[in-house]
Design a protein around this motif. Structure first.
Motif, PDB file in Angstrom:
ATOM      1  N   HIS A 110       1.127  -1.111   0.114  1.00  0.00           N
ATOM      2  CA  HIS A 110      -0.324   0.310  -0.180  1.00  0.00           C
ATOM      3  C   HIS A 110       1.070   1.499  -0.087  1.00  0.00           C
ATOM      4  O   HIS A 110       1.075   1.834  -0.682  1.00  0.00           O
ATOM      5  CB  HIS A 110      -1.035   0.065   1.297  1.00  0.00           C
ATOM      6  CG  HIS A 110      -1.737  -0.851   1.452  1.00  0.00           C
ATOM      7  ND1 HIS A 110      -2.830  -1.626  -0.036  1.00  0.00           N
ATOM      8  CD2 HIS A 110      -1.683  -2.269   2.006  1.00  0.00           C
ATOM      9  CE1 HIS A 110      -3.407  -3.268   0.612  1.00  0.00           C
ATOM     10  NE2 HIS A 110      -2.748  -2.876   2.006  1.00  0.00           N
ATOM     11  N   ARG A 111       1.926   0.908   0.987  1.00  0.00           N
ATOM     12  CA  ARG A 111       2.824   2.235   0.828  1.00  0.00           C
ATOM     13  C   ARG A 111       3.306   2.861  -0.814  1.00  0.00           C
ATOM     14  O   ARG A 111       3.810   3.634  -1.180  1.00  0.00           O
ATOM     15  CB  ARG A 111       3.493   2.226   1.419  1.00  0.00           C
ATOM     16  CG  ARG A 111       3.813   2.611   3.065  1.00  0.00           C
ATOM     17  CD  ARG A 111       4.627   2.002   3.942  1.00  0.00           C
ATOM     18  NE  ARG A 111       4.035   2.189   5.187  1.00  0.00           N
ATOM     19  CZ  ARG A 111       4.344   0.935   6.198  1.00  0.00           C
ATOM     20  NH1 ARG A 111       5.374  -0.046   5.676  1.00  0.00           N
ATOM     21  NH2 ARG A 111       3.851   1.416   7.252  1.00  0.00           N
ATOM     22  N   ALA A 112       3.821   0.877  -1.528  1.00  0.00           N
ATOM     23  CA  ALA A 112       4.406   1.579  -2.859  1.00  0.00           C
ATOM     24  C   ALA A 112       3.403   2.048  -3.664  1.00  0.00           C
ATOM     25  O   ALA A 112       3.686   3.459  -4.332  1.00  0.00           O
ATOM     26  CB  ALA A 112       4.679   0.212  -3.252  1.00  0.00           C
ATOM     27  N   TYR A 113       2.010   1.962  -3.767  1.00  0.00           N
ATOM     28  CA  TYR A 113       0.677   2.574  -4.622  1.00  0.00           C
ATOM     29  C   TYR A 113       0.409   3.694  -4.470  1.00  0.00           C
ATOM     30  O   TYR A 113       0.341   4.792  -5.229  1.00  0.00           O
ATOM     31  CB  TYR A 113      -0.535   1.264  -4.540  1.00  0.00           C
ATOM     32  CG  TYR A 113      -1.012   0.607  -5.133  1.00  0.00           C
ATOM     33  CD1 TYR A 113      -0.594   0.381  -6.215  1.00  0.00           C
ATOM     34  CD2 TYR A 113      -1.057  -0.474  -4.389  1.00  0.00           C
ATOM     35  CE1 TYR A 113      -0.379  -0.651  -7.201  1.00  0.00           C
ATOM     36  CE2 TYR A 113      -0.997  -1.761  -4.738  1.00  0.00           C
ATOM     37  CZ  TYR A 113      -1.011  -2.066  -6.027  1.00  0.00           C
ATOM     38  OH  TYR A 113      -1.283  -3.034  -6.867  1.00  0.00           O
ATOM     39  N   ALA A 114       0.414   3.851  -2.893  1.00  0.00           N
ATOM     40  CA  ALA A 114       0.411   5.829  -2.375  1.00  0.00           C
ATOM     41  C   ALA A 114       1.863   6.572  -2.511  1.00  0.00           C
ATOM     42  O   ALA A 114       1.620   7.759  -3.566  1.00  0.00           O
ATOM     43  CB  ALA A 114       1.018   5.899  -0.262  1.00  0.00           C
ATOM     44  N   LEU A 115       2.651   6.124  -3.239  1.00  0.00           N
ATOM     45  CA  LEU A 115       3.775   6.585  -3.275  1.00  0.00           C
ATOM     46  C   LEU A 115       4.356   6.813  -4.673  1.00  0.00           C
ATOM     47  O   LEU A 115       4.105   8.230  -5.429  1.00  0.00           O
ATOM     48  CB  LEU A 115       5.352   5.547  -3.419  1.00  0.00           C
ATOM     49  CG  LEU A 115       6.674   6.391  -3.730  1.00  0.00           C
ATOM     50  CD1 LEU A 115       7.116   7.543  -3.469  1.00  0.00           C
ATOM     51  CD2 LEU A 115       7.936   5.480  -3.396  1.00  0.00           C
ATOM     52  N   GLN A 116       3.613   6.152  -5.674  1.00  0.00           N
ATOM     53  CA  GLN A 116       3.255   5.838  -7.109  1.00  0.00           C
ATOM     54  C   GLN A 116       2.094   7.000  -7.391  1.00  0.00           C
ATOM     55  O   GLN A 116       2.669   8.425  -8.292  1.00  0.00           O
ATOM     56  CB  GLN A 116       2.752   4.867  -7.831  1.00  0.00           C
ATOM     57  CG  GLN A 116       2.341   4.817  -8.965  1.00  0.00           C
ATOM     58  CD  GLN A 116       1.445   2.555  -9.371  1.00  0.00           C
ATOM     59  OE1 GLN A 116       1.905   2.812  -8.840  1.00  0.00           O
ATOM     60  NE2 GLN A 116       1.250   3.566 -10.677  1.00  0.00           N
ATOM     61  N   TRP A 117       1.382   7.121  -6.617  1.00  0.00           N
ATOM     62  CA  TRP A 117       0.028   8.083  -6.465  1.00  0.00           C
ATOM     63  C   TRP A 117       0.715   9.346  -6.518  1.00  0.00           C
ATOM     64  O   TRP A 117       0.670  10.546  -7.179  1.00  0.00           O
ATOM     65  CB  TRP A 117      -0.959   8.298  -6.306  1.00  0.00           C
ATOM     66  CG  TRP A 117      -1.890   6.673  -6.974  1.00  0.00           C
ATOM     67  CD1 TRP A 117      -1.547   5.513  -6.929  1.00  0.00           C
ATOM     68  CD2 TRP A 117      -2.727   6.774  -8.691  1.00  0.00           C
ATOM     69  NE1 TRP A 117      -2.733   4.828  -7.538  1.00  0.00           N
ATOM     70  CE2 TRP A 117      -3.234   5.519  -8.750  1.00  0.00           C
ATOM     71  CE3 TRP A 117      -2.995   8.190  -8.571  1.00  0.00           C
ATOM     72  CZ2 TRP A 117      -3.849   5.194 -10.116  1.00  0.00           C
ATOM     73  CZ3 TRP A 117      -3.494   7.409 -10.178  1.00  0.00           C
ATOM     74  CH2 TRP A 117      -4.339   6.463 -10.275  1.00  0.00           C
ATOM     75  N   TYR A 118       1.099   9.800  -5.741  1.00  0.00           N
ATOM     76  CA  TYR A 118       2.189  11.091  -4.814  1.00  0.00           C
ATOM     77  C   TYR A 118       3.083  11.903  -6.488  1.00  0.00           C
ATOM     78  O   TYR A 118       3.090  12.998  -6.774  1.00  0.00           O
ATOM     79  CB  TYR A 118       2.517  10.888  -3.547  1.00  0.00           C
ATOM     80  CG  TYR A 118       1.218  10.850  -2.366  1.00  0.00           C
ATOM     81  CD1 TYR A 118       0.313  11.850  -2.439  1.00  0.00           C
ATOM     82  CD2 TYR A 118       1.402  10.090  -1.361  1.00  0.00           C
ATOM     83  CE1 TYR A 118      -0.588  11.722  -1.659  1.00  0.00           C
ATOM     84  CE2 TYR A 118       0.400   9.684  -0.795  1.00  0.00           C
ATOM     85  CZ  TYR A 118      -0.398  11.428  -0.882  1.00  0.00           C
ATOM     86  OH  TYR A 118      -1.584  11.248   0.260  1.00  0.00           O
ATOM     87  N   SER A 119       3.857  10.889  -6.546  1.00  0.00           N
ATOM     88  CA  SER A 119       4.602  10.814  -7.550  1.00  0.00           C
ATOM     89  C   SER A 119       4.006  11.738  -8.866  1.00  0.00           C
ATOM     90  O   SER A 119       4.734  11.939  -9.197  1.00  0.00           O
ATOM     91  CB  SER A 119       6.075   9.194  -7.832  1.00  0.00           C
ATOM     92  OG  SER A 119       6.167   9.463  -6.267  1.00  0.00           O
TER      93      SER A 119
END
Length: 137
Positions: A110-119
């Motif tokens: 979930h952190r990886a998805y969040a990082l992807q969307w914020y990026s």
């Protein structure tokens, strides 16, 4: 391997004792040791599975069941089953593997998805500034 455990009040509970690699010939079942005396069960109580993919109505072949439906199992065995399955954690030295996957999916995903969307939102904002803000001289 699911084994019914007789309780003291005329009921039984299904115990998921683990699994063993099947031989190439599925008609030959592997041998396991099943305790016949009083046992102490240590495990996790889980609700029975209810969603199955079955491509045929022939889901039972002798002692091999494609899926465990507790109602069907109770009718087949004549046992009054408690509507739960206990996933065994005891070490019984019966040859069955009990390496159960953790029930969580892990926060890392979930952190990886969040990082992807914020990026992606930062990249879109920078592209907006680059393409829409003009210098006036």
């Amino acid at each position: 391997m699911i084994t019914p455990l007789a309780l003291t009040d005329k009921k039984a509970v299904a115990i998921n004792r683990g699994w063993m690699a099947a031989p190439p010939d599925r008609s030959i079942l592997p041998n396991t040791d099943t305790p016949l005396d009083v046992v102490k069960v240590i495990g996790v109580v889980l609700p029975p599975s209810t969603l199955f993919l079955e491509l045929s109505r022939d889901t039972i072949a002798g002692r091999v069941w494609q899926n465990l439906d507790l109602d069907q199992y109770a009718r087949h065995t004549g046992l009054e089953l408690v509507p739960v399955v206990i996933q065994l954690d005891n070490d019984l030295s019966d040859g069955l593997s009990r390496q159960w996957p953790r029930p969580d999916f892990g926060a890392g995903k979930h952190r990886a998805y969040a990082l992807q969307w914020y990026s992606m939102s930062v990249a879109i904002f920078l592209l907006y500034l680059l393409l829409n803000v003009r210098r006036t001289t």
